[in-house]
Write an enzyme that holds these catalytic residues in place. Structure first.
Site, PDB file in Angstrom:
ATOM      1  N   GLU A 175      -9.460  -6.586   0.049  1.00  0.00           N
ATOM      2  CA  GLU A 175      -8.211  -6.495   0.826  1.00  0.00           C
ATOM      3  C   GLU A 175      -8.615  -6.253   2.267  1.00  0.00           C
ATOM      4  O   GLU A 175      -8.988  -5.142   2.633  1.00  0.00           O
ATOM      5  CB  GLU A 175      -7.342  -5.350   0.303  1.00  0.00           C
ATOM      6  CG  GLU A 175      -6.816  -5.560  -1.104  1.00  0.00           C
ATOM      7  CD  GLU A 175      -5.766  -6.643  -1.221  1.00  0.00           C
ATOM      8  OE1 GLU A 175      -5.388  -7.265  -0.194  1.00  0.00           O
ATOM      9  OE2 GLU A 175      -5.324  -6.905  -2.352  1.00  0.00           O
ATOM     10  N   THR A 202     -16.476  -5.817   7.696  1.00  0.00           N
ATOM     11  CA  THR A 202     -17.131  -4.996   6.669  1.00  0.00           C
ATOM     12  C   THR A 202     -17.047  -5.703   5.311  1.00  0.00           C
ATOM     13  O   THR A 202     -17.998  -5.684   4.530  1.00  0.00           O
ATOM     14  CB  THR A 202     -16.474  -3.602   6.583  1.00  0.00           C
ATOM     15  OG1 THR A 202     -16.523  -2.998   7.869  1.00  0.00           O
ATOM     16  CG2 THR A 202     -17.188  -2.712   5.585  1.00  0.00           C
ATOM     17  N   GLY A 203     -15.929  -6.329   5.045  1.00  0.00           N
ATOM     18  CA  GLY A 203     -15.776  -7.073   3.785  1.00  0.00           C
ATOM     19  C   GLY A 203     -16.865  -8.123   3.624  1.00  0.00           C
ATOM     20  O   GLY A 203     -17.450  -8.280   2.548  1.00  0.00           O
ATOM     21  N   CYS A 255      -2.263  -2.604   7.331  1.00  0.00           N
ATOM     22  CA  CYS A 255      -2.879  -3.925   7.154  1.00  0.00           C
ATOM     23  C   CYS A 255      -1.819  -5.020   7.231  1.00  0.00           C
ATOM     24  O   CYS A 255      -1.963  -5.979   7.972  1.00  0.00           O
ATOM     25  CB  CYS A 255      -3.619  -3.979   5.831  1.00  0.00           C
ATOM     26  SG  CYS A 255      -2.629  -3.479   4.437  1.00  0.00           S
ATOM     27  N   SER A 293     -11.861  -3.651   7.028  1.00  0.00           N
ATOM     28  CA  SER A 293     -11.869  -4.770   7.973  1.00  0.00           C
ATOM     29  C   SER A 293     -12.557  -5.997   7.383  1.00  0.00           C
ATOM     30  O   SER A 293     -13.383  -5.889   6.468  1.00  0.00           O
ATOM     31  CB  SER A 293     -12.584  -4.351   9.254  1.00  0.00           C
ATOM     32  OG  SER A 293     -13.927  -4.067   8.960  1.00  0.00           O
ATOM     33  N   THR A 294     -12.246  -7.146   7.954  1.00  0.00           N
ATOM     34  CA  THR A 294     -12.840  -8.389   7.476  1.00  0.00           C
ATOM     35  C   THR A 294     -14.354  -8.382   7.689  1.00  0.00           C
ATOM     36  O   THR A 294     -15.115  -8.826   6.818  1.00  0.00           O
ATOM     37  CB  THR A 294     -12.186  -9.592   8.183  1.00  0.00           C
ATOM     38  OG1 THR A 294     -10.781  -9.579   7.843  1.00  0.00           O
ATOM     39  CG2 THR A 294     -12.771 -10.919   7.731  1.00  0.00           C
TER      40      THR A 294
END
Ligand code: NAD
Length: 479
Positions: free
Chosen positions: A253, A235-236, A287, A232-233
């Site tokens: 990603e 966590t990124g 995704c 996920s964004t």
């Protein structure tokens, strides 16, 4: 085993045999089947200390692996792909039980086949030194060296395929790898690594299942040189922050909310099947799936009708039943997100075209295939990532309005344009803010074609020659 396979290691007849080889003798955390609630197996969870030990062993093994050279690493990676193919049915069965995706359709068998294909693809390119300047005075050559140890952190939706996307190019370029799979689907990745490690030299590829604390340690570990992250964004962003102190290389990603833009010239019936799978592959838990569809008013009813017809023919149910091509949501948290977003849309006056009536007494996390029409373009189901089998179909007056909506969000993984006029579709594609824009398909990835996000869907490219370069350290030798 396929007739052409050269694999002479162990071949597991089914998931039960494979599980017996990877489960701890006692203890471990139980993993349950999202379709039935039955226990699939037990995973030996690792700690931060286990992760540290694995990273140190990977670090020690890296120079020897690098020294084997490209030709030998290519041979070993192809042999590892043979090992996957020889164990394909056992791997697919385990994946289906743990992740929920059916064996059949573009699901578990497809994913295992993809894992072998992407592994082979990582061997398909020469990564030659590039002469940058040679003018008689300056002679500068760019080489691609191994980085060291790659830490890979993965999600639960395509656990085997995505692990291969992370590990295959990394190993090919002479790095060693430590994987941290999702806590929801660790058995699939442990089993995959077990099969690969029948062929690969010891200590080159490690897997440490564990929770968020293990992931956090990967992100900050001083001996890890690069992170391949898919998830996920949010966590990124956490990983970007915690990797800053060691200036790690990152391939990110992240999440997406892919738009599809339909042009008025389409033949609705002809595109309906591809639209459906673009949105509902892996029961929408993908995704780069089509997550919001913009359709001009003059063709809206025809597209809706054609999609409903296709959707009604797609059976959903437990993955081991061969007739099913759609499965459950992988976990309860994801089920709740989908149910909440659909309910919000319905409450705000959107029209249920299909589905949206989950059975509360069902054993698994099944949410029915759902199509929502006449929906406000700013509804949460449209602007948030649903990651499940619920597609909002938004009516627009023209393509300009569709493009404006498509570009309005801060994510941009994929997008698609649907038209019988290729030139017109290409013009629209160029205006969409996404890492990949497909024409008349959505999410159709290929190991030769680079893939990566725009905006907050991430950065860095995977696949093809670009993907190999992304897990290497460029070094210029000048003189
Ligand atoms: P997630 O971010 O919740 O978890 C991914 C991994 O990160 C897990 O292994 C988790 O344990 C780990 N993690 C959690 N917190 C961490 C931290 N602070 N530091 C380090 N690691 C941590 O994602 P998910 O729910 O498993 O996957 C779904 C998401 O992934 C969706 O948003 C989807 O769009 C995205 N996704 C993107 C791609 C792509 O290629 N862009 C592919 C698949 C999935």
């Amino acid at each position: 085993m396929s007739a052409t396979s050269t694999h002479d290691g162990i071949v597991y007849a089914n998931a039960k045999e494979l599980l017996a080889a990877i489960e701890p003798a006692s203890g471990g955390r139980e993993i349950s089947d999202p379709a039935t609630g039955d226990i699939v197996g037990r995973v030996a969870e690792g700690t931060v200390a286990d992760l540290d030990a694995a990273v140190e062993r990977a670090k020690a093994a890296q120079p020897g692996w690098d020294a084997l050279g490209h030709a030998e690493r290519r041979r070993l990676l192809n042999a590892a792909a043979d090992a996957i193919e020889a164990n394909a049915e056992a791997l697919a069965e385990l994946l289906s039980r743990e992740q929920g995706k059916p064996l059949n359709g573009p699901n578990a068998r497809f994913e295992v086949g993809g894992a072998a294909a992407w592994l082979r693809a990582a061997t398909a390119y020469d990564v030659d030194p590039e002469v940058v300047v040679d003018d008689g005075e300056t002679y500068a050559v760019k080489h691609y060296r191994a980085l060291g140890v790659v830490g890979a952190i993965g999600p639960w939706n395509w656990p085997m395929m995505i692990s291969i996307w992370q590990l295959a190019p990394s190993l090919r370029m002479g790095n060693t790898v430590v994987l941290k799979p999702s806590e929801y689907t660790p058995l699939s990745v442990v089993a995959l690594v077990h099969v690969l490690n029948q062929v690969l030299p010891a200590e080159v590829l490690h897997v440490i299942p564990g929770g968020r604390e293990v992931g956090e340690r990967v992100a900050e570990h001083p001996l890890i040189d690069k992170i391949m992250f898919t998830g996920s964004t949010s966590t990124g962003k956490a990983i970007i922050r915690s990797s800053a102190d060691t200036v790690k290389r990152l391939t990110m990603e992240l999440g997406g909310n892919d738009a599809g833009v339909v042009l008025p010239d389409v033949d609705a019936k002809a595109i309906a099947q591809d639209l459906f799978w673009g949105a509902f592959i892996n029961t929408g838990q993908t995704c780069a799936a089509l997550k919001r569809l913009y359709v001009p008013e003059e063709i809206y009813d025809a597209v809706v009708e054609a999609l409903i017809e296709v959707a009604q023919q797609m059976p959903m149910g437990p993955g081991l039943d061969e007739k099913n091509v759609l499965g459950p949501l992988q976990n309860q948290a994801q089920y709740r997100i989908v149910a909440e977003l659909v309910q919000d849309a319905v409450d705000s006056g959107a029209k249920v075209l299909l589905g949206a009536n989950p059975q509360s007494d069902a054993a698994g996390y099944f949410y029915p295939t759902t199509l929502i029409g006449e929906i406000d373009p700013n509804s949460r189901l449209v602007i948030e990532e649903q990651f499940g089998p619920a597609l909002p179909i938004i009516k627009v007056k023209d393509v300009e309005e569709a493009i404006a909506h498509a570009n309005a969000l801060d994510v941009g993984l994929g997008a698609s344009v649907w038209s019988s006029d290729r030139a017109k579709a290409t013009e629209v594609a160029a205006r969409l803010q996404a890492g990949t824009v497909w024409i008349n398909s959505h999410g159709t990835i290929d190991p030769r074609v680079p893939f990566g996000g725009a905006k907050q869907s991430g950065y860095g490219l995977e696949f093809g020659l670009d993907g190999l370069k992304a897990v290497a350290q460029p070094q210029i030798i000048n003189g």
